[in-house]
Every structure is written in C-alpha cells, then in structure tokens.
Write a protein that holds these residues in place. Structure first.
Motif, PDB file in Angstrom:
ATOM      1  N   GLY A   1       1.416  -7.956   0.647  1.00 34.60           N
ATOM      2  CA  GLY A   1       2.335  -6.851   0.917  1.00 34.60           C
ATOM      3  C   GLY A   1       2.385  -5.864  -0.229  1.00 34.60           C
ATOM      4  O   GLY A   1       2.344  -4.644  -0.030  1.00 34.60           O
ATOM      5  N   LEU A   2       2.453  -6.377  -1.450  1.00 32.72           N
ATOM      6  CA  LEU A   2       2.473  -5.511  -2.632  1.00 32.72           C
ATOM      7  C   LEU A   2       1.182  -4.708  -2.729  1.00 32.72           C
ATOM      8  O   LEU A   2       1.198  -3.507  -3.029  1.00 32.72           O
ATOM      9  N   THR A   3       0.060  -5.358  -2.436  1.00 39.75           N
ATOM     10  CA  THR A   3      -1.232  -4.673  -2.457  1.00 39.75           C
ATOM     11  C   THR A   3      -1.279  -3.573  -1.404  1.00 39.75           C
ATOM     12  O   THR A   3      -1.763  -2.464  -1.671  1.00 39.75           O
ATOM     13  N   LEU A   4      -0.771  -3.850  -0.206  1.00 45.69           N
ATOM     14  CA  LEU A   4      -0.750  -2.844   0.851  1.00 45.69           C
ATOM     15  C   LEU A   4       0.122  -1.655   0.442  1.00 45.69           C
ATOM     16  O   LEU A   4      -0.273  -0.501   0.603  1.00 45.69           O
ATOM     17  N   PHE A   5       1.304  -1.938  -0.099  1.00 44.25           N
ATOM     18  CA  PHE A   5       2.195  -0.863  -0.545  1.00 44.25           C
ATOM     19  C   PHE A   5       1.512   0.011  -1.595  1.00 44.25           C
ATOM     20  O   PHE A   5       1.473   1.237  -1.475  1.00 44.25           O
ATOM     21  N   ALA A   6       0.969  -0.622  -2.626  1.00 50.41           N
ATOM     22  CA  ALA A   6       0.329   0.135  -3.711  1.00 50.41           C
ATOM     23  C   ALA A   6      -0.887   0.911  -3.203  1.00 50.41           C
ATOM     24  O   ALA A   6      -1.065   2.089  -3.543  1.00 50.41           O
ATOM     25  N   SER A   7      -1.698   0.275  -2.384  1.00 51.60           N
ATOM     26  CA  SER A   7      -2.911   0.921  -1.870  1.00 51.60           C
ATOM     27  C   SER A   7      -2.588   2.128  -0.998  1.00 51.60           C
ATOM     28  O   SER A   7      -3.201   3.191  -1.148  1.00 51.60           O
ATOM     29  N   MET A   8      -1.645   1.970  -0.086  1.00 52.39           N
ATOM     30  CA  MET A   8      -1.308   3.078   0.814  1.00 52.39           C
ATOM     31  C   MET A   8      -0.631   4.216   0.057  1.00 52.39           C
ATOM     32  O   MET A   8      -0.861   5.391   0.350  1.00 52.39           O
ATOM     33  N   THR A   9       0.171   3.886  -0.938  1.00 52.17           N
ATOM     34  CA  THR A   9       0.829   4.926  -1.733  1.00 52.17           C
ATOM     35  C   THR A   9      -0.211   5.699  -2.548  1.00 52.17           C
ATOM     36  O   THR A   9      -0.180   6.938  -2.594  1.00 52.17           O
ATOM     37  N   LEU A  10      -1.150   4.984  -3.180  1.00 49.81           N
ATOM     38  CA  LEU A  10      -2.227   5.652  -3.924  1.00 49.81           C
ATOM     39  C   LEU A  10      -3.116   6.469  -2.997  1.00 49.81           C
ATOM     40  O   LEU A  10      -3.471   7.610  -3.315  1.00 49.81           O
TER      41      LEU A  10
ATOM     42  N   LEU B   1       2.551   2.077   6.758  1.00 55.38           N
ATOM     43  CA  LEU B   1       1.947   0.872   6.191  1.00 55.38           C
ATOM     44  C   LEU B   1       2.493   0.564   4.794  1.00 55.38           C
ATOM     45  O   LEU B   1       2.704  -0.603   4.448  1.00 55.38           O
ATOM     46  N   ALA B   2       2.736   1.597   3.999  1.00 55.73           N
ATOM     47  CA  ALA B   2       3.330   1.387   2.675  1.00 55.73           C
ATOM     48  C   ALA B   2       4.711   0.751   2.813  1.00 55.73           C
ATOM     49  O   ALA B   2       5.064  -0.167   2.064  1.00 55.73           O
ATOM     50  N   HIS B   3       5.482   1.225   3.771  1.00 52.71           N
ATOM     51  CA  HIS B   3       6.816   0.659   4.010  1.00 52.71           C
ATOM     52  C   HIS B   3       6.727  -0.827   4.371  1.00 52.71           C
ATOM     53  O   HIS B   3       7.437  -1.654   3.796  1.00 52.71           O
ATOM     54  N   ILE B   4       5.839  -1.149   5.303  1.00 51.98           N
ATOM     55  CA  ILE B   4       5.682  -2.545   5.718  1.00 51.98           C
ATOM     56  C   ILE B   4       5.243  -3.396   4.525  1.00 51.98           C
ATOM     57  O   ILE B   4       5.752  -4.500   4.316  1.00 51.98           O
ATOM     58  N   GLY B   5       4.325  -2.877   3.729  1.00 51.13           N
ATOM     59  CA  GLY B   5       3.854  -3.608   2.558  1.00 51.13           C
ATOM     60  C   GLY B   5       4.975  -3.908   1.580  1.00 51.13           C
ATOM     61  O   GLY B   5       5.094  -5.036   1.084  1.00 51.13           O
TER      62      GLY B   5
END
Length: 143
Positions: free
Chosen positions: A25-34, A103-107
């Motif tokens: 989840g943290l990876t998804l958040f960081a990846s989508m935000t970047l 997706l960032a939100h879900i992450g």
C-alpha cells in the motif's frame, strides 16, 4: 497466537503477510503520487480529489452490509485500474490523473491498515480490526 489461528478467529491476515500488504500500500501511494507529479497533473486537483473515495462512508448510513459493499467498491483496485487503462486508450488526461489519485488514496489507506471491509462493521477489515473495536493495543499499530 500463531498466524493461522489468528486468521481463523478474526478472518484477517496477520503477521508478515499483513506487513507485506501494508508495504505494498505504501509503495502504491508513493508510486502514484510520484507518477502524478511526473505526469504534470495540477496539485490542487490532487488535493481536492484525494479524499473523495472516503465519501463511500456514507454507505454505512444504509447499514453494515451496504456500507461494506459501497466502501469496498471505492477502495478496490479494480475501478481505478480500469479507469487508468481506458484513460490511456480513449480519454483525456484528466481521466488518468483521477485514476492515479484514486490509487494513491487506496495505497495510503492500505499502508495505514484500513483494509477492505467485512459486513460485520466498519472496524472489521481484511487487514485486521481497526479503531475502538480492535483488541487492546492491536488497532492501527503493530500486530
């Protein structure tokens, strides 16, 4: 309690697997935000839309079963991934931006321990029990 016993009694993942899911989840958040930043989307749109999936909490006004269905529909990867795929093929750039924000939100939710909900109530998730309904010392902290 061994991991298998914990899962059998709570219906939730535990131990190393729970940690791995939260790190995903943290990876998804960081990846989508970047990616959103590289994409060049306006940050005011990100700020406005980031919490929009949480409007699904309103589904709980109709009861636990409906609330879980609505919440899970807005916090599953399926809809934003379909939106992103369609966006790359057929839609304007704003569609892809919305999908990345969603997706960032879900992450971030997953990283914080907010998993998909069981119909038993908001506090019962696939990542464990959250909030006041959690066993002492086992809410959104370490398990």
């Amino acid at each position: 309690m061994p991991e298998s016993d914990h899962q059998a009694t709570t219906g939730a993942v535990s131990g190393t697997l729970r940690t791995l899911l939260r790190l995903e989840g943290l990876t998804l958040f960081a990846s989508m935000t970047l990616l959103y930043g590289f994409w060049g989307g306006p940050w005011w749109v990100y700020a406005v839309l980031f919490l929009a999936p949480d409007l699904s909490f309103l589904g709980y006004l109709a009861g636990g079963r409906i609330g879980a269905i609505v919440y899970n529909a807005m916090h599953s990867y399926m809809a934003p991934m379909a939106l992103m795929t369609a966006g790359f093929g057929f839609a304007p750039p704003l569609v892809i931006s919305v999908a990345m924000i969603w997706l960032a939100h879900i992450g971030l939710d997953r990283a914080l321990g907010y998993g998909l909900k069981y119909s038993k109530g908001f506090a019962f998730t696939h990542l464990g029990t959250i909030g006041r309904g959690a066993p002492a010392g086992k809410s959104l902290t370490r398990r």
